[in-house]
Scaffold this motif. Structure first.
Motif, short mmCIF file in Angstrom:
data_model
loop_
_atom_site.label_atom_id
_atom_site.label_comp_id
_atom_site.label_asym_id
_atom_site.label_seq_id
_atom_site.Cartn_x
_atom_site.Cartn_y
_atom_site.Cartn_z
N HIS A 66 33.16 43.29 102.30
CA HIS A 66 33.43 41.92 102.73
C HIS A 66 32.20 41.06 102.46
O HIS A 66 31.07 41.44 102.81
CB HIS A 66 33.78 41.86 104.22
CG HIS A 66 35.08 42.52 104.56
ND1 HIS A 66 35.15 43.83 104.97
CD2 HIS A 66 36.35 42.05 104.51
CE1 HIS A 66 36.42 44.14 105.18
NE2 HIS A 66 37.16 43.09 104.91
N SER A 91 36.28 41.68 99.18
CA SER A 91 36.98 40.46 99.59
C SER A 91 35.99 39.35 99.91
O SER A 91 35.07 39.53 100.70
CB SER A 91 37.84 40.75 100.82
OG SER A 91 38.38 39.56 101.36
N ASN A 130 41.07 38.29 101.86
CA ASN A 130 41.79 39.34 102.58
C ASN A 130 43.28 39.32 102.28
O ASN A 130 43.95 40.35 102.34
CB ASN A 130 41.56 39.19 104.09
CG ASN A 130 40.20 39.71 104.51
OD1 ASN A 130 39.45 40.25 103.71
ND2 ASN A 130 39.89 39.56 105.78
#
Length: 209
Positions: free
Chosen positions: A99, A76, A82
């Motif tokens: 992330h 993400s 997200n």
């Protein structure tokens, strides 16, 4: 050039139209985005490798297909990515999640990375990088740079909307990374936003307009 797949399924296009509407509430935008991300996840995972395993049905034993290899990684691009990952995890709840924190300098439109966290064995997994918008392509390119530096070799990029400029930028930097999107819009405006687009996906997702 990277391979580009535009997901033209009627349900994908219908839900994208709902997201584009200016007056859609934050709650409804979030819900429709979750639904749309699940549909897009079907497309980006269409060719995942499978293997035959022995199982027993209530009637008899059989050979049946199951996913082969290590679990997927959904990477993400924070923060708006997200919103896509949440729906994708509904479809593939066992996936790992990476992330990559990136913000865009509003003066230069360049990407500024501030955070990175990913599974250690990226090179052994299929990595699907997600961000709702492929606008300038700078954030996507930087995120993939970071993931490749950590060993990722099998990557795909998934977004809701792309601009021709973003497709060209990402393709030039990473021609080995296929791009999946629901639509390629007309162009970027002078502020680097996709037109007609749907506005700032992160602001609309989190109510921070």
């Amino acid at each position: 050039m990277a391979e580009v797949t535009v997901c033209d399924h009627p349900l994908v296009q219908h839900k994208l139209t709902l997201l584009r509407e200016k007056h859609r509430s934050t709650a409804n935008f979030r819900q429709v985005l979750r639904e749309l991300s699940l549909l897009l996840a079907y497309e980006v995972t269409r060719d995942l490798p499978v293997e035959l395993v022995e199982i027993e049905t209530p009637l008899k034993a059989m050979q049946a297909p199951m996913l082969a290899g290590k679990k997927l990684v959904f990477a993400s691009i924070l923060r708006a990515g997200n919103g896509l990952v949440d729906g994708m995890l509904d479809l593939v709840p066992s996936a790992r999640v990476a992330h990559v924190g990136i913000y865009r300098d509003h003066d230069t439109l360049e990407a500024r990375r501030y955070f990175f966290k990913a599974p250690a064995d990226l090179g052994e997994r299929i990595v699907i990088v997600v961000d709702p918008m492929l606008a300038t392509g700078n954030s996507a390119t930087d995120a993939i740079d970071a993931l490749k530096a950590e060993g990722a070799v099998d990557l795909r990029f998934l977004c809701l909307l792309a601009a021709p400029e973003g497709v060209a930028r990402l393709s030039a930097a990473h021609p080995d990374v296929p791009i999946f999107t629901a639509a390629i819009d007309h162009r970027l405006n002078e502020n680097g936003y996709i037109e007609p687009g749907l506005g700032d996906a992160g602001d609309r997702l989190y109510g921070t307009k």
